[in-house]
Design a protein around this motif. Structure first.
Motif, PDB file in Angstrom:
ATOM      1  N   MET A   1      31.831-113.855  24.055  1.00  0.00           N
ATOM      2  CA  MET A   1      31.813-112.662  23.944  1.00  0.00           C
ATOM      3  C   MET A   1      31.912-111.668  23.256  1.00  0.00           C
ATOM      4  O   MET A   1      32.645-111.722  22.072  1.00  0.00           O
ATOM      5  N   ALA A   2      30.676-110.518  23.582  1.00  0.00           N
ATOM      6  CA  ALA A   2      30.564-109.678  22.419  1.00  0.00           C
ATOM      7  C   ALA A   2      30.815-107.694  23.385  1.00  0.00           C
ATOM      8  O   ALA A   2      30.577-107.748  24.201  1.00  0.00           O
ATOM      9  N   HIS A   3      31.788-107.933  22.245  1.00  0.00           N
ATOM     10  CA  HIS A   3      31.679-105.907  22.908  1.00  0.00           C
ATOM     11  C   HIS A   3      30.691-105.136  21.964  1.00  0.00           C
ATOM     12  O   HIS A   3      30.019-105.436  20.837  1.00  0.00           O
TER      13      HIS A   3
ATOM     14  N   ALA B   1      31.682-112.252  33.709  1.00  0.00           N
ATOM     15  CA  ALA B   1      30.461-111.129  33.331  1.00  0.00           C
ATOM     16  C   ALA B   1      31.031-110.248  34.413  1.00  0.00           C
ATOM     17  O   ALA B   1      29.768-109.301  34.188  1.00  0.00           O
ATOM     18  N   GLY B   2      32.108-109.958  34.885  1.00  0.00           N
ATOM     19  CA  GLY B   2      32.249-108.750  35.600  1.00  0.00           C
ATOM     20  C   GLY B   2      32.050-108.839  36.896  1.00  0.00           C
ATOM     21  O   GLY B   2      30.853-109.614  37.708  1.00  0.00           O
ATOM     22  N   GLU B   3      32.143-107.413  37.253  1.00  0.00           N
ATOM     23  CA  GLU B   3      31.092-107.554  38.876  1.00  0.00           C
ATOM     24  C   GLU B   3      30.409-105.522  38.586  1.00  0.00           C
ATOM     25  O   GLU B   3      31.330-104.726  38.827  1.00  0.00           O
ATOM     26  N   PRO B   4      29.830-105.941  38.886  1.00  0.00           N
ATOM     27  CA  PRO B   4      28.380-106.762  39.153  1.00  0.00           C
ATOM     28  C   PRO B   4      28.019-107.596  37.647  1.00  0.00           C
ATOM     29  O   PRO B   4      28.714-107.129  36.822  1.00  0.00           O
ATOM     30  N   PRO B   5      28.123-108.934  37.904  1.00  0.00           N
ATOM     31  CA  PRO B   5      27.635-109.603  36.430  1.00  0.00           C
ATOM     32  C   PRO B   5      26.803-109.127  35.869  1.00  0.00           C
ATOM     33  O   PRO B   5      25.196-108.872  36.492  1.00  0.00           O
ATOM     34  N   ARG B   6      26.902-109.113  34.420  1.00  0.00           N
ATOM     35  CA  ARG B   6      26.345-108.334  33.017  1.00  0.00           C
ATOM     36  C   ARG B   6      26.248-109.710  32.366  1.00  0.00           C
ATOM     37  O   ARG B   6      26.796-110.025  32.079  1.00  0.00           O
ATOM     38  N   LEU B   7      24.842-109.695  31.969  1.00  0.00           N
ATOM     39  CA  LEU B   7      25.025-111.035  30.792  1.00  0.00           C
ATOM     40  C   LEU B   7      24.900-110.151  29.672  1.00  0.00           C
ATOM     41  O   LEU B   7      23.503-108.942  29.983  1.00  0.00           O
ATOM     42  N   LEU B   8      24.781-110.671  28.276  1.00  0.00           N
ATOM     43  CA  LEU B   8      24.408-109.680  27.141  1.00  0.00           C
ATOM     44  C   LEU B   8      23.323-110.952  26.146  1.00  0.00           C
ATOM     45  O   LEU B   8      23.003-112.347  26.937  1.00  0.00           O
ATOM     46  N   VAL B   9      22.029-110.922  26.264  1.00  0.00           N
ATOM     47  CA  VAL B   9      21.074-111.865  25.615  1.00  0.00           C
ATOM     48  C   VAL B   9      20.501-111.391  23.781  1.00  0.00           C
ATOM     49  O   VAL B   9      20.015-110.196  24.157  1.00  0.00           O
ATOM     50  N   ALA B  10      20.762-111.821  23.298  1.00  0.00           N
ATOM     51  CA  ALA B  10      20.815-111.530  22.461  1.00  0.00           C
ATOM     52  C   ALA B  10      19.373-112.334  21.572  1.00  0.00           C
ATOM     53  O   ALA B  10      19.294-113.719  21.904  1.00  0.00           O
TER      54      ALA B  10
ATOM     55  N   MET C   1      34.207 -99.610  24.886  1.00  0.00           N
ATOM     56  CA  MET C   1      32.884 -99.870  24.174  1.00  0.00           C
ATOM     57  C   MET C   1      33.597-101.336  25.460  1.00  0.00           C
ATOM     58  O   MET C   1      34.649-100.839  26.307  1.00  0.00           O
ATOM     59  N   SER C   2      32.141-101.901  26.471  1.00  0.00           N
ATOM     60  CA  SER C   2      32.160-102.790  26.892  1.00  0.00           C
ATOM     61  C   SER C   2      32.660-104.276  26.258  1.00  0.00           C
ATOM     62  O   SER C   2      31.699-104.641  25.575  1.00  0.00           O
ATOM     63  N   ARG C   3      32.311-105.190  27.446  1.00  0.00           N
ATOM     64  CA  ARG C   3      31.968-106.999  27.150  1.00  0.00           C
ATOM     65  C   ARG C   3      32.114-107.491  28.055  1.00  0.00           C
ATOM     66  O   ARG C   3      32.395-107.132  29.059  1.00  0.00           O
ATOM     67  N   HIS C   4      31.043-108.580  27.270  1.00  0.00           N
ATOM     68  CA  HIS C   4      30.323-109.036  28.452  1.00  0.00           C
ATOM     69  C   HIS C   4      29.835-110.770  27.671  1.00  0.00           C
ATOM     70  O   HIS C   4      29.945-110.926  26.544  1.00  0.00           O
ATOM     71  N   PRO C   5      29.806-111.552  28.195  1.00  0.00           N
ATOM     72  CA  PRO C   5      29.598-112.541  27.769  1.00  0.00           C
ATOM     73  C   PRO C   5      27.828-112.923  27.459  1.00  0.00           C
ATOM     74  O   PRO C   5      27.143-111.928  27.588  1.00  0.00           O
ATOM     75  N   LEU C   6      27.649-113.223  26.087  1.00  0.00           N
ATOM     76  CA  LEU C   6      26.727-113.226  25.244  1.00  0.00           C
ATOM     77  C   LEU C   6      25.866-115.172  25.016  1.00  0.00           C
ATOM     78  O   LEU C   6      26.086-116.032  24.675  1.00  0.00           O
ATOM     79  N   LEU C   7      24.661-114.552  25.332  1.00  0.00           N
ATOM     80  CA  LEU C   7      23.893-115.800  25.398  1.00  0.00           C
ATOM     81  C   LEU C   7      22.596-115.237  23.815  1.00  0.00           C
ATOM     82  O   LEU C   7      22.453-114.354  23.607  1.00  0.00           O
TER      83      LEU C   7
ATOM     84  N   THR D   1      29.333-104.698  18.490  1.00  0.00           N
ATOM     85  CA  THR D   1      29.902-104.104  17.273  1.00  0.00           C
ATOM     86  C   THR D   1      31.677-105.303  17.342  1.00  0.00           C
ATOM     87  O   THR D   1      31.358-105.232  15.924  1.00  0.00           O
ATOM     88  N   ALA D   2      31.315-106.429  17.795  1.00  0.00           N
ATOM     89  CA  ALA D   2      32.531-107.414  17.900  1.00  0.00           C
ATOM     90  C   ALA D   2      31.618-108.193  18.475  1.00  0.00           C
ATOM     91  O   ALA D   2      31.010-108.579  19.567  1.00  0.00           O
ATOM     92  N   ILE D   3      32.408-110.109  18.271  1.00  0.00           N
ATOM     93  CA  ILE D   3      31.495-111.108  18.826  1.00  0.00           C
ATOM     94  C   ILE D   3      33.718-111.957  18.962  1.00  0.00           C
ATOM     95  O   ILE D   3      33.767-112.004  17.423  1.00  0.00           O
ATOM     96  N   ASP D   4      34.112-112.455  20.455  1.00  0.00           N
ATOM     97  CA  ASP D   4      35.371-112.955  20.219  1.00  0.00           C
ATOM     98  C   ASP D   4      34.631-114.347  20.850  1.00  0.00           C
ATOM     99  O   ASP D   4      34.234-114.249  21.691  1.00  0.00           O
ATOM    100  N   ALA D   5      35.571-115.202  21.051  1.00  0.00           N
ATOM    101  CA  ALA D   5      35.673-116.127  22.155  1.00  0.00           C
ATOM    102  C   ALA D   5      36.233-115.824  23.539  1.00  0.00           C
ATOM    103  O   ALA D   5      37.379-115.987  23.751  1.00  0.00           O
ATOM    104  N   GLY D   6      35.355-117.112  24.543  1.00  0.00           N
ATOM    105  CA  GLY D   6      36.565-116.028  25.497  1.00  0.00           C
ATOM    106  C   GLY D   6      36.622-117.460  26.474  1.00  0.00           C
ATOM    107  O   GLY D   6      36.703-118.097  25.696  1.00  0.00           O
ATOM    108  N   GLU D   7      37.302-118.054  27.807  1.00  0.00           N
ATOM    109  CA  GLU D   7      37.564-119.063  28.261  1.00  0.00           C
ATOM    110  C   GLU D   7      36.163-120.162  28.031  1.00  0.00           C
ATOM    111  O   GLU D   7      34.895-119.848  27.949  1.00  0.00           O
TER     112      GLU D   7
END
Length: 195
Positions: free
Chosen positions: A102-104, A35-44, A1-7, A91-97
């Motif tokens: 942040m969405a899993h 967002a990791g390397e390379p930077p990835r974001l999620l758009v909902a 499972m991965s985790r990235h910032p969510l818009l 699968t889950a959303i939590d708060a990042g910095e």
């Protein structure tokens, strides 16, 4: 499972598409750091009926994106152009910095590539006409795939004013041909509101 910032956005972006979003510079920098390397974001997809952005109430199918471009937009804003890579399931959303959502997520099956069948060629042709008459909507595309029914259907799903629940159902279909059938019926026999 991965985790990235969510818009969470009202302008929908799906795999193979490009769209620009305006963010505050501070929000952009906070997201980029996570967002990791390379930077990835999620758009909902934001449901238009929702007055506020409620991350835990989003529809589960979102688009994993890479940053295609960014430019300054005003004094403290960034115009961020994202390119959709693939559909994934949150699968889950939590708060990042910095209160970044942040969405899993886990990957979803991808549609097999299919050449546009003859009876759906008009979907590809109408899409090309639309982009020719609206060049700013298509200025970033270098590799269009008008011959692939999946790519054509995804562009129509971005453009058509269909409810988010319906788009989610269509994105979960096992093949793009089922989605093409729906879009075909919608364009050929639009619903008429008697009110």
């Amino acid at each position: 499972m991965s985790r990235h910032p969510l818009l969470i956005e009202a302008s929908h972006l799906l795999p193979g598409g490009l769209h620009s979003y305006v963010l505050s510079e501070s929000c952009y920098l906070q997201m980029l750091q996570q967002a990791g390397e390379p930077p990835r974001l999620l758009v909902a997809m934001k449901n238009e009926d929702e007055g506020q952005q409620r991350p835990h109430a989003i529809s589960p199918i979102v688009t994993l994106c890479e940053i295609a471009d960014f430019n300054r937009h005003g004094a403290h804003e960034i115009a961020l152009t994202l390119q959709g890579i693939e559909s994934v399931k949150v699968t889950a959303i939590d708060a990042g910095e910095g209160d970044v959502n942040m969405a899993h997520y886990t990957p979803l099956p991808k549609w097999q590539r299919h050449t546009v069948p003859d009876h759906y060629l008009y979907l590809s042709e109408k899409l090309q006409q639309y982009y020719r008459s609206n060049p700013t909507r298509h200025e970033h595309f270098q590799l269009t795939q008008y011959d692939d029914i999946g790519w054509v259907c995804l562009r129509w799903l971005e453009l058509l004013p269909i409810e988010v629940k319906q788009k989610q159902l269509l994105l979960s279909q096992p093949t793009a041909l089922l989605v093409a059938e729906f879009i075909d019926k919608l364009l050929r026999y639009p619903l008429i509101d008697d009110d």
